[in-house]
Design an enzyme around this catalytic site. Structure first.
Site, mmCIF file in Angstrom:
data_model
loop_
_atom_site.group_PDB
_atom_site.id
_atom_site.type_symbol
_atom_site.label_atom_id
_atom_site.label_comp_id
_atom_site.label_asym_id
_atom_site.label_seq_id
_atom_site.Cartn_x
_atom_site.Cartn_y
_atom_site.Cartn_z
ATOM 1 N N ARG A 29 0.788 -1.222 0.000
ATOM 2 C CA ARG A 29 0.000 0.000 0.000
ATOM 3 C C ARG A 29 0.824 1.277 0.000
ATOM 4 O O ARG A 29 0.610 2.162 -0.810
ATOM 5 C CB ARG A 29 -0.923 0.001 1.229
ATOM 6 C CG ARG A 29 -2.059 0.994 1.132
ATOM 7 C CD ARG A 29 -2.917 0.996 2.382
ATOM 8 N NE ARG A 29 -3.425 -0.326 2.735
ATOM 9 C CZ ARG A 29 -4.115 -0.591 3.835
ATOM 10 N NH1 ARG A 29 -4.361 0.381 4.694
ATOM 11 N NH2 ARG A 29 -4.544 -1.807 4.093
ATOM 12 N N HIS A 75 -8.142 -4.098 -6.956
ATOM 13 C CA HIS A 75 -7.858 -3.364 -5.719
ATOM 14 C C HIS A 75 -9.060 -3.399 -4.794
ATOM 15 O O HIS A 75 -9.909 -2.496 -4.820
ATOM 16 C CB HIS A 75 -7.499 -1.915 -6.076
ATOM 17 C CG HIS A 75 -6.757 -1.182 -4.997
ATOM 18 N ND1 HIS A 75 -5.450 -1.455 -4.653
ATOM 19 C CD2 HIS A 75 -7.139 -0.145 -4.176
ATOM 20 C CE1 HIS A 75 -5.062 -0.640 -3.696
ATOM 21 N NE2 HIS A 75 -6.064 0.163 -3.379
ATOM 22 N N TYR A 119 -19.154 12.594 -12.240
ATOM 23 C CA TYR A 119 -19.171 13.797 -13.060
ATOM 24 C C TYR A 119 -17.915 13.956 -13.922
ATOM 25 O O TYR A 119 -17.956 14.579 -14.974
ATOM 26 C CB TYR A 119 -19.317 15.045 -12.178
ATOM 27 C CG TYR A 119 -20.606 15.080 -11.383
ATOM 28 C CD1 TYR A 119 -21.839 15.085 -12.033
ATOM 29 C CD2 TYR A 119 -20.583 15.108 -9.994
ATOM 30 C CE1 TYR A 119 -23.022 15.126 -11.305
ATOM 31 C CE2 TYR A 119 -21.756 15.140 -9.256
ATOM 32 C CZ TYR A 119 -22.976 15.145 -9.929
ATOM 33 O OH TYR A 119 -24.147 15.181 -9.216
#
Length: 793
Positions: A29, A75, A119
């Protein structure tokens, strides 16, 4: 199955669980890989974007589409983590070279968040595709995804030294990384130099190719010691400073901030500046506005007409994020282990990785070419023996029979026989045959070239060199961050925050100190007198010498400036002086050492010792230091002198000795002096000064008698003599003596604290050894204890 329970210490279980957790965070990570410079989430985003076909020359797609692809396939974490990582790769103020081409609201340098993923739209940038080039051609290892249903790349075959180019930051368990971004062209130049000269020195690379980090927001790096330390040891600290310019607008000047340090929030920065103005720390600002636009940052700080732009800028550097420190920690994963590496080590790992990728890619191409060449060899054989091929095919009852007969008749492999059977009749046309032959010869050259790469290290290096040059040609741009190599400019000192101007300081008999720009504005308080004044710059250093041999240090600008009728402040406001200690001398030491060259401080003690040290011995940042070594003694005066002028010393019993300054040596600060005067058993020195022939020595006894003698009447003697008698009556004891001119005034202080003044003109003039006279009948003092010359302004 029989259930069995095994006892285990909880500390062992906790240790094991925590180590597994920390290893998962470190590898899976938080830390980037030294090879492609990416953390797992970034690598998966780029790979998933390629799999979706989101290439730079194709239309954008909704960000949610890519986030879903990453989450569902590679993921298994939160969608916000993936989207935030993707947004950061698209932000021009965070990434030196953007890897994601975002369309829509992707946040701002003011700290505004990006719009929701439903968006915005996204696709790869061209430079990101260079990280993915040839990934489907066996260049890197693929591993199982989280559920074993798919394969994902262990590392991207990056043609770009991305760890240095875009940098990285992250906090793991017990460690963190902070790698600054760099200029692509400079990193590639450094890589090529290291490829050509494997034993290259770090200094050479820094000097000629890679001088330091290059941030997307530009600004300046002040000092290069931190860069050298980081590149050598993997750890360092650099100072980042905003870029600015001064624009004139009528009588006013505007301070324009055009570039700010990396990862500084512009909106918060403006709030910081406004806060300083509101608190009065910067009072010369009349307006503050943000005129930033797409063309770049433009913060306008409108100054008042009397403002000093450089001074204001230094204060902003000191108190706001216009200047900050960036910590460098070159920590990355190497072979799945976290390692702190220097610059050369990072570049070496990248070059080794690219060589491995090129070998893998070459092997893939060689194998592909050899397989094709093998097929073409079979087709050529078939065309040469076309009659046999036709006969075999006509007389065969099945494909398998035809394939086996062709293998036997033409002595070819199974793959070749299969390709003959699949060959179209149009290949028998003469032109098609020529194409096959041309392709076969081309493959011969390619196979030879691929083998040369695999067998010749120089050829491999040549391929890598050409590849790096091509990347530089395609993506390199100009450096944005300026580097100022002078480390002394990195720290904003207190002097940088002060406007340099003339300073006149006065000290009164009762310990009142005042600073002003001119002598005419100096005033003493009622029932007080000025006894010492010095003049210099607001950046100079004030030295207060005490009778106990200490010297107290203040900067001139530390003393509050007073104007008009104000009389100043008590010295105790600035200095904490013990009760039994008194200040006996005020001096000023110039800021620049060159200005105090050939200046000395000369000391005289009660026991008649004299010592001289260079002025620079007392240049210090400490609040106070020892000025002279004393042995059951105390100082009576300190004067700034040169090394040769005549000096004189006066004793309480009425002796004076004048001698040359070159009769004793200059010594260090913490030393004893030499004998100035040979005192009798019950005598002590009370006054010392420099000789000037036109001045007078005014001597005043404890009971108020006085005389004045021109200093030229005292002939020079050898040092350490008994001296000359000032007055004839051996019963008189001097309360004090001063050097003064005819029109000066003197302050006389009694034991009860009462003070009064007399004119030097009123003191009778005598010859050495003459009488002492009552100065005035109006004096009704107790025993006189001090005499000072009054400074009149």
């Amino acid at each position: 199955m029989k259930e069995e329970i095994y006892p285990i210490a909880i500390e062992d279980k906790m240790k094991d669980a925590y180590l597994n957790y920390s290893l998962s965070v470190i590898i899976g990570r938080a830390l980037p890989d030294v090879r492609d410079g990416l953390k797992p989430v970034h690598r998966r985003i780029l790979f998933a974007a390629k799999e979706l076909g989101l290439l730079h020359n194709r239309p954008h797609k909704k960000s949610a589409r890519l986030v879903g692809e990453v989450l569902g396939k590679f993921h298994p974490h939160g969608d916000s983590a993936v989207y935030e990582a993707m947004v950061r790769m698209a932000q021009h103020f965070n990434q030196r070279y953007q890897l994601i081409d975002g369309q829509g609201n992707y946040g701002s340098i003011d700290g505004d968040s990006a719009a929701a993923m439903r968006y915005t739209e996204t696709k790869l940038t061209e430079i990101a595709e260079a990280l993915l080039d040839n990934i489907d051609e066996e260049t890197v290892n693929f591993i199982d995804n989280f559920d074993g249903s798919l394969q994902e790349p262990e590392v991207l075959p990056s043609k770009i030294p991305n760890l240095l180019v875009n940098g990285s930051s992250g906090i793991a368990v017990g460690m963190s990384t902070s790698i600054p971004p760099h200029n692509l062209g400079e990193v590639i130049d450094a890589s090529i130099h290291l490829l050509d000269y494997p034993n290259a020195r770090l200094d050479t690379i820094i000097k000629n190719h890679l001088p330091g980090p290059d941030f997307p927001t530009g600004a300046m790096i002040v000092g290069d010691d931190g860069i050298k330390s980081a590149y050598e040891n993997g750890k360092g600290k650099i100072t980042l400073r905003a870029k600015s310019k001064i624009e004139k607008e009528g009588r006013h000047k505007n301070l324009i901030i055009t570039e700010i340090p990396y990862q500084v929030n512009k909106a918060k920065l403006i709030e910081e500046i406004a806060g300083l103005v509101n608190k009065g720390k910067i009072s010369e600002v009349s307006d503050l506005r943000d005129e930033s636009a797409k063309k770049g940052i433009r913060i306008v700080i409108e100054l008042k007409s009397n403002a000093d732009p450089e001074l204001i800028l230094n204060r902003l550097y000191k108190y706001t994020s216009l200047q900050n420190n960036f910590r460098i920690n070159l920590l990355a994963l190497n072979d799945k282990k976290p390692v702190v590496m220097g610059l050369l080590e990072i570049l070496e790992h990248f070059l080794d990785f690219r060589k491995e990728v090129i070998r893998n890619h070459t092997k893939y191409n060689l194998n592909k070419s050899e397989n094709r060449y093998h097929i073409l060899e079979g087709l050529k054989r078939a065309i040469d023996e076309l009659d046999i091929v036709i006969q075999v095919i006509r007389n065969s009852q099945s494909k398998q029979e035809a394939r086996e007969k062709l293998m036997d008749e033409l002595n070819i492999s199974e793959k070749q026989a299969q390709s003959i059977l699949e060959m179209q009749l149009q290949r028998l046309v003469g032109m098609e045959f020529e194409k096959l032959e041309a392709e076969r010869k081309d493959l011969e050259e390619k196979i030879k070239y691929y083998k040369n790469i695999l067998n010749n290290e120089e050829e491999l290096n040549s391929v890598l060199r050409d590849e790096l040059k091509d990347i530089k040609k395609r993506f390199s741009d100009k450096r944005r961050t300026e580097i100022i190599s002078d480390d002394s400019k990195a720290e904003i000192t207190k002097d940088d925050l002060i406007k340099e101007k003339n300073a006149v300081l006065s000290l009164s008999y009762r310990g009142i100190i005042k600073r002003n720009e001119e002598y005419k504005n100096l005033r003493e308080a009622k029932n007080d007198y000025l006894i010492s004044t010095v003049e210099g710059s607001s950046l100079d250093q004030l030295l207060f010498f005490s009778n106990q041999g200490e010297v107290y240090n203040l900067q001139v600008h530390d003393i509050d400036e007073h104007h008009g009728l104000a009389t100043g402040d008590n010295l105790s406001k600035y200095l904490q002086i013990p009760i039994k200690e008194n200040i006996i001398s005020l001096n000023i030491l110039a800021k620049e050492e060159s200005d105090s060259k050939n200046e000395y401080y000369t000391f005289v003690t009660e026991s008649g010792l004299i010592k001289r040290s260079t002025a620079d011995e007392y240049r210090t940042n400490y609040s106070h230091i020892r000025a002279i070594k004393l042995d059951n003694d105390q100082l009576i005066n300190v004067e700034k002198t040169d090394a040769e002028q005549d000096l004189f010393v006066v004793s309480k019993n009425g002796y004076i000795i004048r001698f040359s300054g070159n009769s004793f040596s200059t010594t260090g600060r913490n030393t004893l002096g030499s004998k100035a005067i040979n005192l009798s058993k019950n005598d002590k020195t009370i006054y010392f000064n420099t000789y000037s022939p036109d001045d007078y020595l005014i001597s005043i006894s404890e009971d108020g008698r006085a005389n004045k003698i021109k200093l030229s009447n005292f002939k020079a003697q050898k040092r350490n003599g008994k001296g000359i008698r000032i007055f004839s009556n051996t019963n008189y004891k001097l309360a004090g003596a001063v050097k003064a001119a005819k029109n000066d005034k003197l302050l006389i202080a009694a034991k009860n604290g009462e003070i009064n003044e007399i004119n030097v003109n009123d003191v009778p003039e005598t010859s050495p050894g003459g009488n002492m006279y009552k100065v005035t009948q109006e004096l009704e003092f107790e025993k006189i204890v001090a005499v000072e010359k009054i400074i009149e302004v």
